[in-house]
Every structure is written in structure tokens, then in C-alpha cells.
Enzyme design. Sequence first.
Site, mmCIF file in Angstrom:
data_model
loop_
_atom_site.group_PDB
_atom_site.id
_atom_site.type_symbol
_atom_site.label_atom_id
_atom_site.label_comp_id
_atom_site.label_asym_id
_atom_site.label_seq_id
_atom_site.Cartn_x
_atom_site.Cartn_y
_atom_site.Cartn_z
ATOM 1 N N SER A 41 26.935 40.140 58.786
ATOM 2 C CA SER A 41 26.968 39.907 60.219
ATOM 3 C C SER A 41 27.283 41.212 60.928
ATOM 4 O O SER A 41 28.384 41.747 60.802
ATOM 5 C CB SER A 41 28.044 38.858 60.520
ATOM 6 O OG SER A 41 28.395 38.925 61.871
ATOM 7 N N LYS A 80 33.946 67.213 45.796
ATOM 8 C CA LYS A 80 35.405 67.041 45.769
ATOM 9 C C LYS A 80 35.900 67.353 44.360
ATOM 10 O O LYS A 80 35.447 66.740 43.390
ATOM 11 C CB LYS A 80 35.743 65.589 46.149
ATOM 12 C CG LYS A 80 37.210 65.247 45.940
ATOM 13 C CD LYS A 80 37.536 63.807 46.285
ATOM 14 C CE LYS A 80 38.952 63.463 45.849
ATOM 15 N NZ LYS A 80 39.281 62.050 45.998
HETATM 16 P P1 FAD Z 1 33.933 45.534 54.523
HETATM 17 O O1 FAD Z 1 33.545 46.939 54.812
HETATM 18 O O2 FAD Z 1 34.983 44.912 55.372
HETATM 19 O O3 FAD Z 1 32.623 44.646 54.613
HETATM 20 C C1 FAD Z 1 32.685 43.252 54.735
HETATM 21 C C2 FAD Z 1 31.320 42.694 55.038
HETATM 22 O O4 FAD Z 1 31.392 41.279 55.063
HETATM 23 C C3 FAD Z 1 30.736 43.140 56.373
HETATM 24 O O5 FAD Z 1 29.364 43.414 56.232
HETATM 25 C C4 FAD Z 1 30.930 41.911 57.246
HETATM 26 O O6 FAD Z 1 29.966 41.836 58.256
HETATM 27 C C5 FAD Z 1 30.734 40.813 56.215
HETATM 28 N N1 FAD Z 1 31.328 39.542 56.619
HETATM 29 C C6 FAD Z 1 32.645 39.225 56.716
HETATM 30 N N2 FAD Z 1 32.792 37.954 57.170
HETATM 31 C C7 FAD Z 1 31.536 37.476 57.342
HETATM 32 C C8 FAD Z 1 31.014 36.247 57.791
HETATM 33 N N3 FAD Z 1 31.798 35.237 58.185
HETATM 34 N N4 FAD Z 1 29.675 36.096 57.858
HETATM 35 C C9 FAD Z 1 28.837 37.105 57.491
HETATM 36 N N5 FAD Z 1 29.277 38.295 57.047
HETATM 37 C C10 FAD Z 1 30.603 38.478 56.990
HETATM 38 N N6 FAD Z 1 37.937 53.652 49.440
HETATM 39 C C11 FAD Z 1 37.680 54.741 48.726
HETATM 40 O O7 FAD Z 1 37.094 54.637 47.642
HETATM 41 N N7 FAD Z 1 38.017 55.982 49.179
HETATM 42 C C12 FAD Z 1 38.707 56.148 50.332
HETATM 43 O O8 FAD Z 1 38.973 57.290 50.723
HETATM 44 C C13 FAD Z 1 39.076 55.005 51.073
HETATM 45 N N8 FAD Z 1 39.796 55.088 52.215
HETATM 46 C C14 FAD Z 1 40.185 53.952 52.843
HETATM 47 C C15 FAD Z 1 41.059 54.024 53.947
HETATM 48 C C16 FAD Z 1 41.511 52.856 54.558
HETATM 49 C C17 FAD Z 1 42.466 52.952 55.711
HETATM 50 C C18 FAD Z 1 41.034 51.587 54.129
HETATM 51 C C19 FAD Z 1 41.461 50.323 54.819
HETATM 52 C C20 FAD Z 1 40.168 51.520 53.066
HETATM 53 C C21 FAD Z 1 39.770 52.681 52.399
HETATM 54 N N9 FAD Z 1 38.955 52.609 51.282
HETATM 55 C C22 FAD Z 1 38.652 53.744 50.575
HETATM 56 C C23 FAD Z 1 38.417 51.333 50.853
HETATM 57 C C24 FAD Z 1 36.985 51.189 51.301
HETATM 58 O O9 FAD Z 1 36.885 51.324 52.704
HETATM 59 C C25 FAD Z 1 36.469 49.820 50.903
HETATM 60 O O10 FAD Z 1 36.721 49.627 49.540
HETATM 61 C C26 FAD Z 1 34.998 49.745 51.095
HETATM 62 O O11 FAD Z 1 34.656 50.078 52.400
HETATM 63 C C27 FAD Z 1 34.491 48.387 50.768
HETATM 64 O O12 FAD Z 1 34.691 47.498 51.808
HETATM 65 P P2 FAD Z 1 34.018 46.083 51.649
HETATM 66 O O13 FAD Z 1 32.553 46.267 51.548
HETATM 67 O O14 FAD Z 1 34.696 45.348 50.567
HETATM 68 O O15 FAD Z 1 34.439 45.346 53.001
#
Ligand code: FAD
Length: 490
Positions: A41, A80
Site C-alpha cells: 500500500s 563499506k
Molecule cells: P517496511 O519498510 O515497514 O515495509 C512494510 C510494507 O508493508 C510496506 O510496503 C507497507 O506498505 C506494507 N503494509 C503494511 N501494512 C499494510 C497493509 N495493511 N496493507 C498493505 N500493505 C501494508 N537495516 C539495516 O540493515 N541497516 C541499517 O542501517 C538500518 N537502519 C535502520 C534504522 C532505523 C531507525 C530503523 C527503524 C531500521 C533500520 N534498519 C536497518 C532496518 C531496515 O529499515 C528494515 O529492516 C528494512 O527496511 C525492512 O523493512 P520491512 O520491509 O520489513 O518493513
Amino acid sequence: MSGESIGRVVIVGGGTAGWMAAAAAARFLDDGQRTVTLVESDAIGTVGVGEATIPPIRGFNARLGIDEGEFLRATGGTPKLGIEFVGWTDGGDRYIHPFGTHGRDIEGLNFHQLWLKLRDRDGIGGIDDYAMSAVAARAGRFAPPSPDPRSPLSGLEYAYHFDAGLYAAFLRHRAEAQGAKRVEGRIVGVDHDARGHVAAVRLEGDRRIEGDLFIDCSGFRSLLLGEAMGVAFEDWSHWLPCDRAIAVPTARTEPLLPYTRATAHGAGWQWRIPLQHRTGNGHVYASAFIGDEEAERVLCGNLDAAPTAEPRRLRFTAGRRQRMWAGNVVALGLAGGFLEPLESTSIHLIQAGISKLFGLFPDMRFTDIERDEYNRLMADQYASIRDFIILHYAATRRDDTPFWNYVRTMALPDTLARKIALFREKGRIFRYDDELFAIPSWVAVMVGQGIMPDGYDPVVDALDADKVAGALRQMRANYAAMAQQMPVVR
Ligand code: FAD
């Protein structure tokens, strides 16, 4: 015996985790009969701040057939060589946790044990001087590792800094080109089958997407594993009290440094991640010890260039779901757990989850054997990374703020307490099972944080100390000379 194959893989979420999973699934699971669908989304958006990685990312990209030059151009990526920690021991210190190895073992004896024995002799220097990655990082230089084991460059390892949003877009392009289908829409509900597995996700506008295997990449909300399957979250914030971050990009500065910097502050720490087109900065802090406004002032007062966007606030809790795979749902990324980015391990945990899932890929029976093994392996990975991160806090000598007093004196996980005690005695470190960080990483951080063993492993007394000291001085000179021949990073 095997059961009917899984035909429909549904990935929920299109952040870094979702598109890494989709790109890998489109490449490795597409046998012409299987479909890969990703639902995301745009209205909800992604976290998108993960920008620093560790060396196994290169293997992940290589397995997907990604050309390194193309990837770096598409993501604003830079090399890095490790992480520089500033102010973690007593406030005025700095050390590098480099990727790769320290020196060379001699006659099968661990290099760091030889160094421990001889470190006070003239010309031996610090352990950093024996890590090609650390020596190159300090000189602001970079060259790829050499396959020739005699070259000092054979001990160098590297990863990338990159723009996580651009990486997700890059992977999306590849995944879609290889047949993955993207569906835009907000998920509003989940249908279960008679076994309690997820049968379908329901979207706004009366749409429904059915699947056999669901990969939950929905971020902190953990829509499928947490909400639909009810898997509880194991909270580790008593060991890792940082629970908030403020991120802000700044203009690129020169020279471009080939490492991440993690600078300790009064109630947390600040990252600095250099990309081609900007620098990523963020303050990770514990809200029990500092307010948001003050945390933002600390961040903005410690930038080396002008901000190019408004600061962004994020909240999180350290910990993980008790199981990463329940029924037919496997969680990757933030949906499965979160460990603060001190050692840049989150993207790695996504990649580790993908490769273990493919290595244990189920059929329609979804037996416990594969699921339990996956959960055991992922639990071990999380726990060992957790311990490694806690080490940075627990080994401090800082007593200047309530935050540092808390982390310096908190009770540690038994696994970490045992590791520290063993190292303090004679510098011994063992790598258990599937543990991510290898011996040189533990040694770099233990020594960097000021844990100096009382002795060394007596087996090294078998070698002639003068000869070994001569070999060490030569190695040290070779690393320094090699660094000067490497190109400056641009
Ligand atoms: P998100 O990026 O949150 O994606 C979630 C997805 O689910 C989105 O597309 C959203 O639209 C979808 N979604 C959610 N609910 C719904 C719904 N109801 N309906 C449809 N779609 C939905 N990692 C590293 O390896 N190195 C780093 O330096 C690093 N720095 C970071 C710093 C911070 C402060 C934080 C918080 C995290 C950091 N991370 C780092 C972690 C990294 O950002 C995440 O592991 C990575 O971005 C993966 O995120 P994700 O895809 O799991 O979740």
C-alpha cells in the site's frame, strides 16, 4: 515422501523485505507453475531507513545475478569496510570494527592469540593495524579483496551503504521483469482455512488474494504473523533500551568515507552513513532517558553538513516474534523482529530468512520438521546478533549519564556473560552453530571496548616469540603499505 507443491506465494508488504523476497522468489521459485504476488500500500509507505549492510549482501546480490556497478549506480551505493565506534568506551575513544580478518594465523594458531601475547613489544601496535579493512578505512581508501591468499588484500571484506528506498525500487524492477505480480491496496482482513492457516488476504474495495504460502513483510505491524496468527512478541528492551530514532539526510561531504560511523551520545548513539548523493544520519535513543526534542537537538548539533530534509521520527521495540514461521506464514524483516541498527544487521536478517526459507521450502503439507528447523535457526541468529549488539553497551566504562550507568550494570543474557568471561580469562572466543559474527568481529569489539584479557592461550608458547614478533611487524608494515597503494574512495 513429498506432498503437492506450493503454487501460490503471496508476499505482504513492499519495503526492503518484501522486494528482496519477491526478487529472490521470482528468480528461484518460478518453475512456470508457481505464481509470486506482492501486495503493498503506497498510502502506508515503508520504513526505508536501512542504509548500511554487512558483507553477505554481496552474496545475496550475486545469487540474484545483479551486476555490482549497475546496483551501485541505481542505489547511490558506496563501499563499506566496517564501522567506526566513537566514544563507546570512556567518551574520548575510537575504534573500528572492520570486516574481514585480523592478520594471518601462524602454524594453525589464532592470530589474535599471538597478538595478545606480544602486543606490548615495540612495533606491534593495535589489533586494528592488522585488519586490511580497518587500515584502508582509516586511510579513506578502497580496493576489492584479492583471491591470492598471499596478498594483504585477501583479508579485506566489504559491504555497501545504499539508499534502501532505491534498492527496493531496483529489486522491484527485476522481480516484475521476472514475473512477480504487484497488487496495490490496503489489506483490511485475513481469511483462515480449517487448519488455521491463512487462506487469503482481503483488500479494500472487496478484493481478495488467495495463496498457499504467505510471506509477511508488513513491517512493525506484523499483519499476518503477529495479528492473524497471534504469535507473541518477545521484548528485549531490558537489554536494548533504545526505542526511538530520528533520521535526517545531509548533503554529501568530501572525502567520502568508506565506513559507517556510530558516535555514542548521552542516551544512545548517532549513525553517519555516506552515500553517493547524500549522507544518512540518525540518532537512536532510549526514550526513558531523553526526550524527543532534546534527542533532535543532539542530532542536529552533531551533523557535518546542512540537512536536506525534515527530520523523521521512528519508534520501535527491540525483540522478535517467538516464532518466525507459524502455519503457512513466514515473517521477514520488521514483521519478524527488530534489533537496533548498531551493527547493520536487519537487512542481513531478511536475507538469512529468505535463504533458510528456500533451503527448507515446504510443500502443501507444511510439516513441523521444516518449520521447527527454520524457527530454531532464526532464533539462534537473532540471539547471537542481540548478544553482539549488547556487548557494545555492556562493555562500556562510561558513567557520565543514567543511560550509560544502566547499560553498564544491567544483567546480561547468560550466553553473552559466558562469552565475555571466557575472553577476559585468556582471550578465547568460540563461534557457535550458525552464529553470524565470526571470531575477528568479537575480538575487534571486545578489544575495542577495552576488554583486555588477563592472559592468552598457552598453546602460542609453542612458537618462538621473537620470530613471531618479527612476522607480526612485517605483516603490519605490509598492511600499511598496501593501503597507500589503494585508490581513494570517490
Ligand atoms: P517496511 O519498510 O515497514 O515495509 C512494510 C510494507 O508493508 C510496506 O510496503 C507497507 O506498505 C506494507 N503494509 C503494511 N501494512 C499494510 C497493509 N495493511 N496493507 C498493505 N500493505 C501494508 N537495516 C539495516 O540493515 N541497516 C541499517 O542501517 C538500518 N537502519 C535502520 C534504522 C532505523 C531507525 C530503523 C527503524 C531500521 C533500520 N534498519 C536497518 C532496518 C531496515 O529499515 C528494515 O529492516 C528494512 O527496511 C525492512 O523493512 P520491512 O520491509 O520489513 O518493513
